[in-house]
Design an enzyme around this catalytic site. Structure first.
Site, PDB file in Angstrom:
ATOM      1  N   PHE A  91     -30.644 -88.111  -3.871  1.00 59.27           N
ATOM      2  CA  PHE A  91     -29.780 -87.808  -5.007  1.00 59.27           C
ATOM      3  C   PHE A  91     -28.987 -89.053  -5.347  1.00 59.27           C
ATOM      4  O   PHE A  91     -28.845 -89.961  -4.519  1.00 59.27           O
ATOM      5  CB  PHE A  91     -28.838 -86.659  -4.649  1.00 59.27           C
ATOM      6  CG  PHE A  91     -28.873 -85.518  -5.622  1.00 59.27           C
ATOM      7  CD1 PHE A  91     -30.061 -84.855  -5.887  1.00 59.27           C
ATOM      8  CD2 PHE A  91     -27.716 -85.091  -6.269  1.00 59.27           C
ATOM      9  CE1 PHE A  91     -30.091 -83.795  -6.776  1.00 59.27           C
ATOM     10  CE2 PHE A  91     -27.744 -84.029  -7.159  1.00 59.27           C
ATOM     11  CZ  PHE A  91     -28.927 -83.375  -7.408  1.00 59.27           C
ATOM     12  N   GLN A 117     -16.047 -85.410 -15.043  1.00 57.91           N
ATOM     13  CA  GLN A 117     -17.418 -85.900 -14.909  1.00 57.91           C
ATOM     14  C   GLN A 117     -18.314 -85.403 -16.031  1.00 57.91           C
ATOM     15  O   GLN A 117     -18.432 -84.197 -16.254  1.00 57.91           O
ATOM     16  CB  GLN A 117     -18.010 -85.460 -13.569  1.00 57.91           C
ATOM     17  CG  GLN A 117     -19.436 -85.946 -13.376  1.00 57.91           C
ATOM     18  CD  GLN A 117     -19.906 -85.769 -11.953  1.00 57.91           C
ATOM     19  OE1 GLN A 117     -20.245 -84.676 -11.523  1.00 57.91           O
ATOM     20  NE2 GLN A 117     -19.911 -86.851 -11.201  1.00 57.91           N
ATOM     21  N   HIS A 139     -21.975 -85.067 -16.768  1.00 59.81           N
ATOM     22  CA  HIS A 139     -23.282 -85.140 -16.131  1.00 59.81           C
ATOM     23  C   HIS A 139     -24.216 -85.813 -17.134  1.00 59.81           C
ATOM     24  O   HIS A 139     -24.219 -85.456 -18.307  1.00 59.81           O
ATOM     25  CB  HIS A 139     -23.773 -83.730 -15.796  1.00 59.81           C
ATOM     26  CG  HIS A 139     -24.935 -83.706 -14.842  1.00 59.81           C
ATOM     27  ND1 HIS A 139     -26.182 -84.120 -15.207  1.00 59.81           N
ATOM     28  CD2 HIS A 139     -25.028 -83.323 -13.548  1.00 59.81           C
ATOM     29  CE1 HIS A 139     -26.997 -83.988 -14.168  1.00 59.81           C
ATOM     30  NE2 HIS A 139     -26.319 -83.503 -13.147  1.00 59.81           N
ATOM     31  N   LEU A 145     -27.192 -77.563 -18.059  1.00 58.50           N
ATOM     32  CA  LEU A 145     -27.513 -78.587 -17.067  1.00 58.50           C
ATOM     33  C   LEU A 145     -29.010 -78.763 -16.828  1.00 58.50           C
ATOM     34  O   LEU A 145     -29.767 -77.794 -16.741  1.00 58.50           O
ATOM     35  CB  LEU A 145     -26.831 -78.209 -15.750  1.00 58.50           C
ATOM     36  CG  LEU A 145     -26.859 -79.274 -14.659  1.00 58.50           C
ATOM     37  CD1 LEU A 145     -26.062 -80.486 -15.091  1.00 58.50           C
ATOM     38  CD2 LEU A 145     -26.294 -78.707 -13.386  1.00 58.50           C
ATOM     39  N   GLU A 190     -30.003 -83.180 -11.513  1.00 57.47           N
ATOM     40  CA  GLU A 190     -30.248 -84.543 -11.073  1.00 57.47           C
ATOM     41  C   GLU A 190     -31.477 -84.598 -10.161  1.00 57.47           C
ATOM     42  O   GLU A 190     -32.067 -85.654  -9.962  1.00 57.47           O
ATOM     43  CB  GLU A 190     -29.007 -85.012 -10.308  1.00 57.47           C
ATOM     44  CG  GLU A 190     -28.962 -86.467  -9.996  1.00 57.47           C
ATOM     45  CD  GLU A 190     -27.550 -86.893  -9.583  1.00 57.47           C
ATOM     46  OE1 GLU A 190     -26.578 -86.430 -10.209  1.00 57.47           O
ATOM     47  OE2 GLU A 190     -27.432 -87.669  -8.634  1.00 57.47           O
ATOM     48  N   ARG A 208     -23.310 -90.850 -11.440  1.00 59.20           N
ATOM     49  CA  ARG A 208     -23.380 -90.129 -12.713  1.00 59.20           C
ATOM     50  C   ARG A 208     -22.625 -90.829 -13.832  1.00 59.20           C
ATOM     51  O   ARG A 208     -23.050 -90.805 -14.985  1.00 59.20           O
ATOM     52  CB  ARG A 208     -22.844 -88.703 -12.528  1.00 59.20           C
ATOM     53  CG  ARG A 208     -23.791 -87.855 -11.711  1.00 59.20           C
ATOM     54  CD  ARG A 208     -23.251 -86.475 -11.439  1.00 59.20           C
ATOM     55  NE  ARG A 208     -24.283 -85.685 -10.769  1.00 59.20           N
ATOM     56  CZ  ARG A 208     -24.092 -84.442 -10.323  1.00 59.20           C
ATOM     57  NH1 ARG A 208     -22.917 -83.861 -10.473  1.00 59.20           N
ATOM     58  NH2 ARG A 208     -25.071 -83.802  -9.744  1.00 59.20           N
ATOM     59  N   HIS A 249     -19.213 -81.625 -17.082  1.00 57.93           N
ATOM     60  CA  HIS A 249     -19.809 -80.875 -15.977  1.00 57.93           C
ATOM     61  C   HIS A 249     -18.813 -80.500 -14.888  1.00 57.93           C
ATOM     62  O   HIS A 249     -18.867 -79.417 -14.333  1.00 57.93           O
ATOM     63  CB  HIS A 249     -20.920 -81.737 -15.379  1.00 57.93           C
ATOM     64  CG  HIS A 249     -21.659 -81.111 -14.241  1.00 57.93           C
ATOM     65  ND1 HIS A 249     -22.278 -79.885 -14.354  1.00 57.93           N
ATOM     66  CD2 HIS A 249     -21.897 -81.533 -12.979  1.00 57.93           C
ATOM     67  CE1 HIS A 249     -22.859 -79.594 -13.197  1.00 57.93           C
ATOM     68  NE2 HIS A 249     -22.629 -80.557 -12.356  1.00 57.93           N
ATOM     69  N   ARG A 290     -17.573 -87.978  -8.697  1.00 57.68           N
ATOM     70  CA  ARG A 290     -18.170 -87.192  -7.620  1.00 57.68           C
ATOM     71  C   ARG A 290     -19.669 -87.466  -7.526  1.00 57.68           C
ATOM     72  O   ARG A 290     -20.355 -87.536  -8.544  1.00 57.68           O
ATOM     73  CB  ARG A 290     -17.961 -85.702  -7.875  1.00 57.68           C
ATOM     74  CG  ARG A 290     -18.642 -84.807  -6.878  1.00 57.68           C
ATOM     75  CD  ARG A 290     -18.345 -83.346  -7.146  1.00 57.68           C
ATOM     76  NE  ARG A 290     -18.973 -82.852  -8.369  1.00 57.68           N
ATOM     77  CZ  ARG A 290     -20.239 -82.454  -8.444  1.00 57.68           C
ATOM     78  NH1 ARG A 290     -21.016 -82.496  -7.385  1.00 57.68           N
ATOM     79  NH2 ARG A 290     -20.738 -82.005  -9.581  1.00 57.68           N
TER      80      ARG A 290
END
Lengths: 246, 610
Positions: free
Chosen positions: B123, B236, B238, B252, B255, B311, B377, B412
């Protein structure tokens, strides 16, 4: 473009269908239309929803008589001049408008004996293999939309909620019974309390499952077979008789 | 109405919110012997945790044995641009593996390695394959596991019950007033302690992956009661949300698509992320397609593809490509996994992405690329808590999960939110237990405050006319989208604040007709109050931070400033309104800063876990 919708409005005592007309755009789903009705015509129109992506199972309603998720039903699945009818789930009591009372389902889950997992390996890990977990991972895709409970004949037409726990919880039971590391035996309960015998395999639950879980073939039928093996297999019956095992 | 007649329920502790953090906290409280109540706006099991797709980050080292908690901690601090609360990031990295194993014990069925262990995937920002996962529906697995477990723990769960405001006794928690969605009736929870696990406030923006529940309830209630908020400027975006059709814009796209090999391309067909590698990650990121492909094929010495940068970096790169005129037809870029993996692989590893695009956009992602763009997000910021106990500056008020701030700093890492809610959900439960065990006398309820809370809620229904709450919400969303987006300037933020002031006045005049029974218009009107606090806090904090760091980008202040690392922005409720101020950060513990600034080879191969 404007479209027509017939929406059930009312509470547990009384109600009626009311027609609304709202502008729709490319790619809209039924839930979008309901929201537009709320904004433009009826801010008190009750509907449940959350993720709007088919992952939480909140927006279960009946659209033109078919149980569906409102967030995953595209308006262009219906003819342009067709009035789309939206009403609450039929198998459970109505709270208000499109919102049904699912509390019975939450009570059923509590009756099921949870996972009883064997001790971890010495290194602190559990070991299971992908091929062994895949079949229960299928059941665990369930988003608890309860559409299967809605179409189940035993629950919907015959209202035998005291006799059968319903397809949702049959696959919950299957996910526990087929868990590679589970040590509990729920087969007696599946036969006696949860009513596995009540299902007559019409597969209506499988047809409406938005997660495409093979509820009947992969979940309910294998559980029925396990009940049969335990209680009706003549060899096993004789074995138990001789050795007085239960 | 006689307010002494209000329905009253008494618990030792009331948990507000039943997502992953809330249920994990409630389980801990119940296991510690507390009479535990839990309320949720929705039905049990529907919380936004189900939308977490990719996985839960925990340095178990099942796939690459070089991984350990120190490298997870280092990744987290670097991803957060060193603005995280050091101790929180440490506790998180150390305790995540045991929290994940415990979930397996409670029934979660994660994907397996060939050796039968919990499988872990790559990730963004994580050095090694670290995310325990179940295809792309990890959040659902975790939430359902917690749900099925918690119903046997004697927790009193009150579904479709929404919190309105806290009731304090001499500055400490005495309870909370809420209402039942079904009947519209009010309820008073008397409690010695309250845990907020209410999630973020993404619904203040138009393009967001968040559901209606994400209205910043915990942030609003805590702020009004006097709790401090921290790091609110860090929201954040995304990088990959759906952009078409319009009605699903923002939903969404995990990822995990990039973790499993998906690449980002612009309208020229160019894999553009190679042009956006920041200096801090240059030594650990592949700079050629060849090396990126080697990494995907499992070469342990190859460096990670640039699509897996953090991100904030990827979201800004996509925005830049679109603005340079190299975007996709509907204003995004292309996310292509079809050319990288077989159809069978994609359907097995990313089944819900496959269905989501098939059913909502009528696109087969095993054949053609997806169109994606940034979507609001997650809130890194939130209620300020003590790193060890999760207690806020109000005695008896605790917070965990997304509504708490500090753990993630300026940005994050994906996968760190599911681990966050498990680790800090448990710690909040322990913190509450400790607090209650040391409480000498029971807090008393103030009836005047109850009357004030209820009157403010019923005013909305009792007006003869007023503003449509849905329309006002849209106005708020447009304002935040326009003035407080991915890239910000001081002038725009100032303008945004002025617009917010006007909307705030209108929030005092919203009107919902009909009875309070299951009335979405009224519910929306009540949520607006908290959304306003959220929006104002983000904007004020963003204005105060004059630098670009992590998820917070200021066009008028490019790059990180040296001073920026030395403070956190704290939001306080004062007699003259909301104030944003810089709070000096203490020096980090030396043993932790040594880890955060170490080279990888110094940390690899050390044993994992705490």
């Amino acid at each position: 473009m404007d479209r027509k919708f017939k929406v059930w409005r009312g509470n547990k005592k009384s109600g009626e269908f009311i027609s609304y007309s709202v502008a729709v755009e490319q790619g809209m789903v039924v839930l979008d239309a309901v929201h537009r009705i709320q904004t433009e015509h009826a801010s008190d129109l009750a509907v449940r929803w959350n993720c709007k992506a088919g992952k939480c199972g909140s927006c279960s309603v009946e659209i033109n008589g078919k149980p569906k998720l409102a967030c995953m039903t595209r308006l262009n699945d219906y003819r342009e001049d067709e009035e789309i009818t939206i009403q609450p789930i039929k198998a459970f009591p109505i709270i208000k408008d499109l919102v049904a009372d699912f509390s019975w389902n939450y009570e059923q889950n509590k009756r099921i004996q949870p996972l009883k997992i064997r001790a971890r390996d010495k290194d602190g890990n559990h070991r299971m293999f992908q091929r062994d977990v895949e079949r229960i991972q299928e059941f665990r895709k369930c988003i608890e939309c309860f559409l299967c409970q809605d179409v189940c004949h035993v629950l919907r037409d015959h209202n035998k909620k005291d006799k059968f726990i319903g397809p949702r919880f049959m696959i919950r039971l299957a996910s526990l019974e087929m868990h590679p590391l589970d040590e509990a035996d729920r087969i007696p309960a599946i036969k006696e309390e949860f009513g596995a015998g009540m299902c007559n395999i019409t597969r209506c639950c499988t047809d409406v499952c938005p997660e495409h879980i093979q509820i009947t073939d992969n979940g309910i039928i294998p559980l029925k077979e396990r009940v049969v093996d335990k209680y009706y297999d003549p060899v096993m019956w004789l074995y138990r008789k001789i050795f007085k095992r239960n | 109405m006689d307010f002494s007649d209000i329905q009253t329920v008494e618990h030792d502790v009331l948990v507000v919110g039943a997502g992953g953090a809330g249920i994990r906290a409630a389980v801990e409280c119940a296991q510690n012997g507390l009479n535990t109540g839990m309320i949720s706006k929705s039905l049990l099991g529907k919380a936004h945790t189900v939308m977490a797709e990719g996985g839960v980050a925990a340095a178990m080292g099942n796939v690459d044995s070089r991984d350990n908690w120190k490298i997870h901690f280092r990744d987290t601090m670097r991803g957060g641009k060193f603005l995280n609360q050091w101790r929180m990031a440490e506790l998180h990295a150390k305790q995540a593996p045991e929290r994940v194993r415990e979930l397996e014990e409670w029934g979660a069925v994660f994907d397996r390695t060939e050796n039968g262990l919990i499988n872990q995937r790559n990730f963004g920002g994580h050095r090694y394959p670290r995310l325990a996962h179940v295809g792309d529906r990890t959040g659902l697995e975790i939430l359902r596991t917690l749900q099925d477990f918690c119903i046997h723990k004697g927790i009193h769960t009150h579904m479709e019950c929404t919190g309105l405001d806290l009731v304090l006794d001499n500055g400490r928690v005495a309870g909370l007033v809420g209402y039942w969605r079904e009947t519209g009736r009010f309820i008073l929870f008397k409690a010695k302690a309250v845990i907020f696990a209410t999630g973020g406030g993404g619904k203040a923006w138009r393009i967001t992956s968040n559901s209606w529940e994400y209205s910043g309830d915990g942030l609003g209630m805590a702020y009004r009661a006097g709790a401090e908020l921290i790091d609110m400027e860090f929201t954040q975006f995304h990088p990959t949300g759906m952009v078409w059709p319009p009605s699903v814009r923002g939903i969404l796209v995990t990822e995990g698509v990039r973790g499993d090999g998906g690449i980002l391309k612009n309208s020229d067909g160019k894999r553009f992320m190679f042009d956006y590698i920041p200096k801090i990650f240059a030594s650990e990121t592949a700079d050629t397609v060849e090396e990126a492909n080697l990494w995907l094929s499992g070469d342990r010495d190859a460096r990670r593809p640039p699509e897996l940068l953090t991100r904030d970096v990827v979201a800004r790169a996509i925005k830049a490509e679109v603005e340079a005129g190299r975007g996709s037809p509907n204003g995004g870029v292309f996310l292509d996994i079809a050319s990288q993996q077989s159809a069978e692989f994609i359907k097995r590893k990313l089944p819900s992405m496959y269905h989501q695009f098939k059913e909502l956009a009528v696109i087969d992602i095993t054949e053609v690329p997806m169109e994606v763009g940034p979507t609001l997000h997650y809130f890194m910021g939130g209620i300020r808590v003590d790193s060890n106990s999760q207690e806020t500056n109000i005695p008896g008020l605790f917070a965990c999960g997304e509504c708490a701030g500090g753990m993630h700093g300026a940005n994050r890492l994906g996968g760190n939110s599911l681990s966050d809610l498990l680790v800090f959900g448990k710690l909040a439960g322990d913190g509450v237990t400790n607090y209650i065990n040391n409480l000498s006398n029971k807090p008393q309820i103030n009836n005047l405050k109850i009357k004030e809370i209820i009157t403010s809620a019923t005013d909305i229904l009792n007006r003869d006319e007023g503003i449509n709450p849905f329309v006002l919400h849209e106005k708020l969303q447009e304002t935040m989208q326009k003035y407080v987006g991915i890239v910000r300037t001081g002038d725009e933020l100032q303008l945004g604040l002025e617009k917010l002031e006007k909307i705030k006045e209108d929030v005092g005049r919203v009107y919902a007709h009909a009875s309070p029974q299951y009335n979405p218009g009224w519910n929306e009107a009540l949520d607006l109050k908290n959304l306003m606090v959220t929006a104002e806090a983000v904007t004020k904090a963003a204005f105060l931070r004059e630098e670009s760091r992590g998820a917070h980008t200021r066009l008028d202040f490019e790059g990180e400033s040296e001073e920026g690392m030395k403070y956190n922005v704290v939001i306080r409720n004062t007699s003259s309104g909301m104030v944003a101020e810089k709070r000096h950060r203490e020096e980090p513990p030396k043993e932790l800063s040594d880890i955060a600034f170490a080279t990888l080879s110094e940390l690899e191969g050390e044993s994992s876990g705490s």
